[in-house]
Design an enzyme around this catalytic site. Structure first.
Site, PDB file in Angstrom:
ATOM      1  N   TYR A   1     -45.294 -52.153  97.747  1.00 57.10           N
ATOM      2  CA  TYR A   1     -45.699 -53.375  98.160  1.00 57.10           C
ATOM      3  C   TYR A   1     -45.610 -54.540  97.219  1.00 57.10           C
ATOM      4  O   TYR A   1     -45.059 -55.716  97.973  1.00 57.10           O
ATOM      5  CB  TYR A   1     -47.350 -53.330  98.528  1.00 57.10           C
ATOM      6  CG  TYR A   1     -47.813 -52.040  99.585  1.00 57.10           C
ATOM      7  CD1 TYR A   1     -47.538 -52.333 101.007  1.00 57.10           C
ATOM      8  CD2 TYR A   1     -48.186 -51.099  99.296  1.00 57.10           C
ATOM      9  CE1 TYR A   1     -47.829 -51.418 101.740  1.00 57.10           C
ATOM     10  CE2 TYR A   1     -48.305 -49.902 100.065  1.00 57.10           C
ATOM     11  CZ  TYR A   1     -48.052 -50.182 101.450  1.00 57.10           C
ATOM     12  OH  TYR A   1     -48.693 -49.331 102.427  1.00 57.10           O
TER      13      TYR A   1
ATOM     14  N   ASN B   1     -46.754 -53.577 111.603  1.00 60.53           N
ATOM     15  CA  ASN B   1     -45.280 -53.253 111.988  1.00 60.53           C
ATOM     16  C   ASN B   1     -45.551 -52.549 113.294  1.00 60.53           C
ATOM     17  O   ASN B   1     -46.083 -51.486 113.601  1.00 60.53           O
ATOM     18  CB  ASN B   1     -44.804 -52.430 111.157  1.00 60.53           C
ATOM     19  CG  ASN B   1     -43.204 -51.951 111.634  1.00 60.53           C
ATOM     20  OD1 ASN B   1     -42.817 -52.483 112.471  1.00 60.53           O
ATOM     21  ND2 ASN B   1     -42.639 -50.881 111.067  1.00 60.53           N
TER      22      ASN B   1
ATOM     23  N   CYS C   1     -41.744 -48.444 107.945  1.00 61.58           N
ATOM     24  CA  CYS C   1     -42.862 -48.939 107.160  1.00 61.58           C
ATOM     25  C   CYS C   1     -43.281 -47.830 106.397  1.00 61.58           C
ATOM     26  O   CYS C   1     -44.125 -47.652 105.367  1.00 61.58           O
ATOM     27  CB  CYS C   1     -44.028 -49.596 107.901  1.00 61.58           C
ATOM     28  SG  CYS C   1     -44.540 -48.794 109.329  1.00 61.58           S
ATOM     29  N   HIS C   2     -43.194 -46.490 106.710  1.00 61.87           N
ATOM     30  CA  HIS C   2     -43.499 -45.541 106.196  1.00 61.87           C
ATOM     31  C   HIS C   2     -42.786 -45.219 104.670  1.00 61.87           C
ATOM     32  O   HIS C   2     -43.404 -44.408 103.981  1.00 61.87           O
ATOM     33  CB  HIS C   2     -43.128 -44.016 106.985  1.00 61.87           C
ATOM     34  CG  HIS C   2     -41.711 -43.847 107.216  1.00 61.87           C
ATOM     35  ND1 HIS C   2     -41.089 -44.600 108.138  1.00 61.87           N
ATOM     36  CD2 HIS C   2     -40.692 -42.982 106.611  1.00 61.87           C
ATOM     37  CE1 HIS C   2     -39.877 -44.237 108.237  1.00 61.87           C
ATOM     38  NE2 HIS C   2     -39.630 -43.263 107.373  1.00 61.87           N
TER      39      HIS C   2
ATOM     40  N   GLU D   1     -37.155 -37.098 105.562  1.00 65.05           N
ATOM     41  CA  GLU D   1     -36.151 -37.659 104.939  1.00 65.05           C
ATOM     42  C   GLU D   1     -35.695 -37.341 103.618  1.00 65.05           C
ATOM     43  O   GLU D   1     -35.099 -37.541 102.705  1.00 65.05           O
ATOM     44  CB  GLU D   1     -36.529 -39.082 104.814  1.00 65.05           C
ATOM     45  CG  GLU D   1     -36.560 -39.870 106.153  1.00 65.05           C
ATOM     46  CD  GLU D   1     -36.785 -41.460 106.035  1.00 65.05           C
ATOM     47  OE1 GLU D   1     -36.896 -42.101 104.913  1.00 65.05           O
ATOM     48  OE2 GLU D   1     -37.307 -41.937 107.012  1.00 65.05           O
TER      49      GLU D   1
END
Length: 161
Positions: A99, A122, A130-131, A157
């Site tokens: 952030y 979002n 946003c994850h 991912e």
């Protein structure tokens, strides 16, 4: 007017919303701020061409691929939120950003908390990733869809968490 369709992901049922040409929303059912950016009538329509593209994209994503976005994305929000979401869109697959790093990209006077508010609102989950935003100490802080979903997406991912 907006159109919607459902998508059943491996980590929960989702709602996809479009204005007919672009994706305006992708939420997990029950997540915070569900449909908060949509201020007009929504009609279910499972046959829109863009929905077919997004579902193929999501299938590829949940199969561990890094698919290219070949459809328009048009999230609705304030100028500030849209700037934050644009930065989120640039975070590469399998990587994270804090952030605070996003705040510094916007202004040396910007607070990480203000960025967190924009990230949390979002309206296009996963596609606007946003994850991939984490706390300054590397901790997995909040996610509007639930921290369990954030962990699952980062693991998918193969992100080092």
């Amino acid at each position: 007017m907006y159109y919607s369709t459902d998508y059943i992901s491996p980590i929960g049922r989702m709602l996809i919303v479009s204005d007919g040409e672009s994706i305006c929303g992708l939420w997990f059912y029950g997540q915070k701020h569900f449909l908060s950016s949509i201020n007009d009538e929504i009609i279910q329509n499972d046959d829109l061409a863009i929905f077919k593209k997004v579902k193929i994209w999501l299938n590829d994503y949940f199969n561990g691929l890094n698919p290219k976005i070949d459809f328009k994305v048009n999230p609705h929000g304030t100028d500030f939120r849209c700037r934050v979401w644009e930065i989120l869109s640039q975070v590469p697959y399998g990587e994270t950003i804090t952030y605070g790093e996003i705040a510094l990209m916007l202004s040396d006077k910007m607070s990480a908390q203000a960025v967190g508010g924009a990230v949390g609102h979002n309206p296009v989950s996963i596609i606007i990733p946003c994850h991939r935003v984490i706390g300054a100490d590397g901790k997995l802080t909040g996610y509007a869809g639930g921290i369990d979903k954030k962990i699952a997406l980062l693991k998918l991912e193969k992100t080092d968490i």
